[in-house]
Design a protein around this motif. Structure first.
Motif, short mmCIF file in Angstrom:
data_model
loop_
_atom_site.label_atom_id
_atom_site.label_comp_id
_atom_site.label_asym_id
_atom_site.label_seq_id
_atom_site.Cartn_x
_atom_site.Cartn_y
_atom_site.Cartn_z
N ALA A 1 12.51 -0.03 -9.29
CA ALA A 1 12.35 -0.36 -8.48
C ALA A 1 12.74 -1.60 -7.54
N ILE B 1 13.59 4.51 -12.59
CA ILE B 1 12.66 4.52 -11.62
C ILE B 1 13.59 2.94 -10.70
N HIS C 1 0.67 -3.86 2.30
CA HIS C 1 1.10 -2.65 2.56
C HIS C 1 0.05 -2.38 4.40
N GLU D 1 -1.65 -9.01 -1.89
CA GLU D 1 -2.74 -8.31 -1.96
C GLU D 1 -3.76 -8.75 -1.74
N TYR E 1 12.53 1.09 -14.36
CA TYR E 1 11.07 0.90 -15.13
C TYR E 1 11.86 2.24 -16.07
N PRO F 1 5.61 0.50 1.90
CA PRO F 1 4.67 1.85 1.54
C PRO F 1 4.26 1.51 -0.13
N SER F 2 2.84 2.60 -0.42
CA SER F 2 3.20 2.04 -2.23
C SER F 2 4.06 2.94 -3.00
N GLY F 3 4.44 1.88 -3.97
CA GLY F 3 5.77 1.85 -4.46
C GLY F 3 7.19 1.18 -4.24
N CYS F 4 7.09 0.77 -3.51
CA CYS F 4 8.14 0.51 -2.95
C CYS F 4 8.77 -0.55 -3.77
N GLY F 5 8.10 -1.30 -4.35
CA GLY F 5 8.98 -2.62 -5.46
C GLY F 5 8.31 -3.91 -4.74
N LYS F 6 7.24 -4.52 -3.97
CA LYS F 6 6.46 -5.72 -3.92
C LYS F 6 6.69 -6.50 -4.72
N THR F 7 5.41 -5.79 -5.57
CA THR F 7 4.59 -6.27 -6.25
C THR F 7 6.30 -6.75 -7.57
N THR F 8 6.93 -5.77 -7.80
CA THR F 8 7.55 -6.18 -9.06
C THR F 8 8.90 -6.99 -8.27
P1 ATP Z 1 1.64 -0.65 -4.12
O1 ATP Z 1 1.62 -0.89 -2.33
O2 ATP Z 1 1.21 0.84 -4.00
O3 ATP Z 1 1.34 -2.03 -5.22
P2 ATP Z 1 4.17 -2.17 -4.57
O4 ATP Z 1 5.17 -1.91 -3.49
O5 ATP Z 1 3.67 -3.06 -5.07
O6 ATP Z 1 3.74 -0.61 -4.23
P3 ATP Z 1 5.42 -1.55 -7.16
O7 ATP Z 1 4.26 -2.34 -7.80
O8 ATP Z 1 6.95 -3.33 -7.45
O9 ATP Z 1 5.29 -0.69 -5.53
O10 ATP Z 1 6.43 -0.46 -7.83
C1 ATP Z 1 8.09 -0.37 -7.91
C2 ATP Z 1 7.66 0.71 -8.55
O11 ATP Z 1 8.45 0.49 -9.95
C3 ATP Z 1 7.18 2.67 -8.20
O12 ATP Z 1 8.06 3.24 -8.77
C4 ATP Z 1 6.18 2.75 -9.44
O13 ATP Z 1 6.04 3.49 -9.84
C5 ATP Z 1 7.73 1.51 -10.25
N1 ATP Z 1 6.70 1.40 -12.04
C6 ATP Z 1 5.95 -0.26 -11.68
N2 ATP Z 1 6.14 -0.44 -12.44
C7 ATP Z 1 6.15 0.03 -13.79
C8 ATP Z 1 6.11 0.31 -15.09
N3 ATP Z 1 5.72 -0.83 -15.76
N4 ATP Z 1 6.69 0.98 -15.37
C9 ATP Z 1 7.52 2.41 -14.81
N5 ATP Z 1 7.22 2.19 -13.89
C10 ATP Z 1 6.77 0.97 -12.90
#
Ligand code: ATP
Length: 362
Positions: A21, A19, A201, A168, A12, A40-47
């Motif tokens: 992801a 970033i 998480h 989640e 991203y 942890p939050s932001g580690c890329g799980k949802t992506t």
């Molecule tokens: P959470 O538990 O908080 O949902 P996560 O592990 O699911 O977090 P992701 O949502 O996959 O994390 O995000 C991974 C990284 O990509 C994070 O740093 C997030 O800020 C970034 N990110 C996700 N979506 C976008 C976007 N549309 N634009 C820019 N950065 C993004």
């Protein structure tokens, strides 16, 4: 159905910065298992989950679902989400408030224009499965949070997907309901024998639900293992610390003793599991979980891993006390039986089994 992910990349861009992801993720999710992506939050799980579903286009790599290649940047293949044979349950229940329970669950079948009688029978069956029989005519809004989440699960299951993905799904429920729903979900999924990919998480949720857990950090998979392997003898410090409360003690390996090693630390010599064969002379970290420390108010003899310290703090948390024991400059957290008759300031002996602590590379 097995899912195979190879070299998956998703970048991203935000405020001129890249970033990563997903940073070259390789992962095989075995068929018919509950497989959790934890981190942890932001580690890329949802992506990662969104790439598997097809709601997100990776920048590189491949995704196979069963025998079907659903994404390949090199081969320019993109199979749209509706053709991937997946079901999905989100954090927000995403059920339609203006519809009844029946209509919510029937929707995926109605869009496929199945005969009415077939729809009715499939919806009844799946509502029975999630224990919502008799709720068909109820407006979706007149349900508890747990029941709404079960409607969302029924809707994801009604089309009989080969793989079901959860992002989640329990995080909007209160603690007690979350616990109950977690148990139900485990039962549903074990009975169904489908591949379930679960994002959370919450480490307790991951430990309680999963057959295998992949722990992620900063767009990468750090470790994959069964809940017990990851909890009792993980290979990485980050994982050991993330998956549960851990005392991490620094030191150096002195010698190997079979599967164990003798380790020199600030509290003295400790014998612990050495699955990773850290060699004598090397710095390492010993992980001991609070619940594995035994406590005594009198000397317990000369056994291995027995230390004398002072109880510095003691907090009652219902099912146990949580104590902090000081041994020199080291402060160790320990779980103490609620019936134990001790107070802050007492001199105490702690001991732990060499099989209940493990060495990690620094
Ligand atoms: P959470 O538990 O908080 O949902 P996560 O592990 O699911 O977090 P992701 O949502 O996959 O994390 O995000 C991974 C990284 O990509 C994070 O740093 C997030 O800020 C970034 N990110 C996700 N979506 C976008 C976007 N549309 N634009 C820019 N950065 C993004």
């Amino acid at each position: 159905m097995e899912i195979r992910i190879k070299g998956l990349i998703r970048n991203y861009y935000s405020e001129g910065k890249q970033i990563k992801a997903l940073d070259k993720v390789d992962l095989t999710i075995p068929a018919n298992e509950i497989f959790t992506l934890l981190g942890p939050s932001g580690c890329g799980k949802t992506t990662l989950l969104r790439c598997v579903v097809g709601l997100e286009n990776p920048d590189g790599g491949e995704i196979m679902i069963g025998d079907q290649l659903v994404w390949s940047s090199e081969k320019k293949i993109f199979v749209p989400p509706e053709k991937r044979g997946l079901g999905m349950v989100f954090q927000t229940y995403a059920i339609w408030p203006h519809m009844t329970v029946f209509d919510n669950v029937a929707y995926p079948l109605q869009t496929r224009k199945l005969p009415k009688e077939q729809i009715r029978s499939k919806v009844r069956k799946v509502l029975g499965f999630v224990q919502l029989d008799g709720f068909e005519g109820r407006p979706a809004t007149k349900l508890s949070g747990g029941q709404q989440q079960r409607v969302a699960l029924a809707r994801a299951l009604v089309a009989e997907p080969k793989v079901i993905l959860f992002d989640e799904p329990l995080s909007n429920l209160d603690a007690k309901l979350r616990e109950d729903t977690r148990k139900e979900l485990r039962r549903f999924l074990s009975e169904l024998k489908i591949t379930a990919v679960y994002v959370t998480h919450d480490r307790i949720e991951a430990l309680a639900l999963s057959d295998h857990i992949a722990v992620m950090r900063a767009g990468r998979i750090v470790e994959i293992g069964s809940p017990k392997k990851i909890y009792f003898n993980s290979d990485h410090r980050f994982v050991a610390d993330f998956i549960g409360r851990a005392n991490l003690i620094k030191g150096k390996v002195i010698r190997e003793e079979g599967n164990h090693a003798v380790f020199d630390s600030a509290i003295g010599q400790i014998v612990g599991l050495n699955s990773q064969k850290i060699a004598p002379g090397q710095e390492a970290m010993l992980c001991i979980r609070p619940e594995f420390m035994k406590l005594a108010t009198t000397e317990v003899g000369e056994g291995k891993n027995v230390f004398c310290g002072k109880l510095e703090t003691l907090v009652f948390i219902g099912e146990a006390y949580e104590g902090e024991v000081r041994i020199g400059d080291t402060l160790l957290t320990t779980t103490i039986e609620p019936t134990e008759d001790i107070t802050e300031g007492d001199e105490i002996y702690i001991s732990f089994d060499p099989d209940h602590c493990f060495l990690l590379p620094v």
